[in-house]
Design a protein around this motif. Structure first.
Motif, short mmCIF file in Angstrom:
data_model
loop_
_atom_site.label_atom_id
_atom_site.label_comp_id
_atom_site.label_asym_id
_atom_site.label_seq_id
_atom_site.Cartn_x
_atom_site.Cartn_y
_atom_site.Cartn_z
N LEU A 47 0.80 -1.23 0.00
CA LEU A 47 0.00 0.00 0.00
C LEU A 47 0.83 1.27 0.00
O LEU A 47 0.41 2.29 -0.53
N ASN A 48 2.02 1.24 0.58
CA ASN A 48 2.87 2.44 0.62
C ASN A 48 3.70 2.64 -0.65
O ASN A 48 4.46 3.59 -0.74
N SER A 49 3.56 1.74 -1.62
CA SER A 49 4.33 1.84 -2.86
C SER A 49 3.71 2.80 -3.87
O SER A 49 4.31 3.09 -4.89
N GLY A 50 2.51 3.26 -3.58
CA GLY A 50 1.81 4.11 -4.53
C GLY A 50 0.92 3.31 -5.46
O GLY A 50 0.49 3.80 -6.50
N CYS A 51 0.62 2.06 -5.09
CA CYS A 51 -0.23 1.22 -5.94
C CYS A 51 -1.64 1.80 -5.99
O CYS A 51 -2.10 2.43 -5.04
N SER A 52 -2.31 1.58 -7.11
CA SER A 52 -3.63 2.16 -7.32
C SER A 52 -4.76 1.20 -6.95
O SER A 52 -5.91 1.61 -6.87
N ALA A 106 17.75 -6.00 0.03
CA ALA A 106 16.87 -5.11 0.79
C ALA A 106 16.64 -5.57 2.23
O ALA A 106 16.06 -4.83 3.02
N GLU A 107 17.11 -6.74 2.56
CA GLU A 107 16.93 -7.24 3.93
C GLU A 107 17.62 -6.34 4.96
O GLU A 107 17.23 -6.32 6.12
N ASP A 108 18.63 -5.59 4.55
CA ASP A 108 19.34 -4.69 5.46
C ASP A 108 18.79 -3.27 5.44
O ASP A 108 19.30 -2.40 6.13
N ASP A 109 17.75 -3.03 4.66
CA ASP A 109 17.14 -1.70 4.58
C ASP A 109 16.32 -1.40 5.83
O ASP A 109 16.01 -2.31 6.60
N PRO A 110 15.94 -0.14 5.99
CA PRO A 110 15.00 0.16 7.08
C PRO A 110 13.76 -0.73 6.94
O PRO A 110 13.39 -1.10 5.82
N VAL A 111 13.12 -1.06 8.05
CA VAL A 111 11.93 -1.91 8.00
C VAL A 111 10.88 -1.25 7.12
O VAL A 111 10.57 -0.06 7.29
N HIS A 112 10.37 -2.01 6.16
CA HIS A 112 9.36 -1.49 5.24
C HIS A 112 8.44 -2.62 4.78
O HIS A 112 8.85 -3.77 4.74
N ASP A 113 7.22 -2.25 4.42
CA ASP A 113 6.26 -3.24 3.94
C ASP A 113 5.90 -3.02 2.48
O ASP A 113 5.05 -3.71 1.94
N SER A 114 6.54 -2.06 1.84
CA SER A 114 6.23 -1.71 0.46
C SER A 114 7.51 -1.36 -0.29
O SER A 114 8.47 -0.90 0.32
N TYR A 115 7.47 -1.56 -1.60
CA TYR A 115 8.62 -1.21 -2.43
C TYR A 115 8.18 -1.04 -3.87
O TYR A 115 7.10 -1.47 -4.27
N ASN A 116 9.04 -0.39 -4.65
CA ASN A 116 8.86 -0.28 -6.08
C ASN A 116 9.95 -1.11 -6.75
O ASN A 116 11.13 -0.97 -6.42
N PHE A 117 9.53 -1.97 -7.67
CA PHE A 117 10.44 -2.80 -8.45
C PHE A 117 10.28 -2.37 -9.90
O PHE A 117 9.16 -2.33 -10.43
N ILE A 118 11.40 -2.04 -10.54
CA ILE A 118 11.37 -1.50 -11.91
C ILE A 118 12.46 -2.17 -12.74
O ILE A 118 13.57 -2.39 -12.25
N TYR A 126 15.20 -1.54 -7.15
CA TYR A 126 14.36 -1.78 -5.98
C TYR A 126 14.46 -0.55 -5.08
O TYR A 126 15.57 -0.13 -4.72
N VAL A 127 13.31 0.04 -4.75
CA VAL A 127 13.29 1.20 -3.87
C VAL A 127 12.27 0.94 -2.75
O VAL A 127 11.07 0.85 -3.02
N PRO A 128 12.74 0.76 -1.51
CA PRO A 128 11.80 0.59 -0.40
C PRO A 128 11.02 1.88 -0.17
O PRO A 128 11.56 2.97 -0.35
N ARG A 129 9.76 1.73 0.22
CA ARG A 129 8.90 2.91 0.37
C ARG A 129 8.44 3.11 1.79
O ARG A 129 8.17 2.16 2.51
N LYS A 130 8.33 4.37 2.16
CA LYS A 130 7.91 4.77 3.50
C LYS A 130 6.42 5.14 3.50
O LYS A 130 5.66 4.68 4.33
N ILE A 131 6.04 6.00 2.56
CA ILE A 131 4.65 6.44 2.44
C ILE A 131 4.29 6.54 0.95
O ILE A 131 5.18 6.74 0.11
N PRO A 132 2.99 6.46 0.61
CA PRO A 132 2.60 6.48 -0.81
C PRO A 132 2.42 7.87 -1.41
O PRO A 132 2.56 8.06 -2.60
N ARG A 133 2.13 8.86 -0.55
CA ARG A 133 1.77 10.17 -1.11
C ARG A 133 2.51 11.32 -0.45
O ARG A 133 2.90 11.24 0.70
#
Length: 176
Positions: A47-52, A106-118, A126-133
């Motif tokens: 949900l924090n990845s900006g998914c629609s 990404a296992e060593d990244d800050p704790v996150h539940d969302s990411y963008n894969f491109i 791979y970019v871990p995401r904090k918030i969507p907007r």
């Protein structure tokens, strides 16, 4: 964006936070090959990845101009946490291998539940995401992280003047 392709999972139990599967990468390969391996493939996970939408779907856009991805591939984006790997020959197996490698990184990244894969230009991002907007309510997803912004994303003057500072706000800032 003309040529934008959305591929939705036929599995009604798959959500947008599900891990990409072999069949997802097979679909990525078919679409990418149809466009002569030009453009970007992407997945907004969580949900924090900006998914629609929450039903699992992957996307393709036939854009060639990807300034932010180009900068990430040259390690010129020190302001956000991101990972990049070379894919090698573009096929579903190599894309999936790269994806799994990025997940391990990404296992060593800050704790996150969302990411963008491109995927673009022979590289996977791979970019871990904090918030969507952003504060104005504008949602940023993988397409935005490629350096492409929709017209409505310019509703806040800061987005137009300093888009990188906005991305720093919705992603995790890099620790120096």
């Amino acid at each position: 964006c003309p040529g934008h392709v959305v591929i939705s999972s036929m599995n009604t139990n798959s959500n947008q936070d599900s891990k990409l599967s072999e069949s997802d990468f097979d679909a990525f390969e078919i679409v990418y090959k149809a466009f002569n391996f030009h453009g970007i493939l992407y997945y907004n996970s969580g949900l924090n990845s900006g998914c629609s939408q929450i039903h699992k779907h992957i996307q393709f856009s036939p854009v060639e101009n990807t300034p932010l991805l180009d900068a990430m591939s040259r390690k010129k984006v020190p302001f956000i946490v991101n990972h990049v790997v070379e894919i090698g020959q573009i096929n579903s197996q190599n894309m999936m291998r790269s994806y799994n490698e990025l997940l391990r990184m990404a296992e060593d990244d800050p704790v996150h539940d969302s990411y963008n894969f491109i995927i673009s230009k022979g590289k996977a991002f791979y970019v871990p995401r904090k918030i969507p907007r952003f504060r104005c309510g504008t949602v940023f997803n993988s397409f935005s992280l490629s350096g492409n912004f929709m017209v409505w994303e310019y509703s806040d003057p800061l987005i137009k003047k300093q888009p990188l500072s906005v991305l720093k706000n919705v992603c995790f800032p890099a620790v120096k």
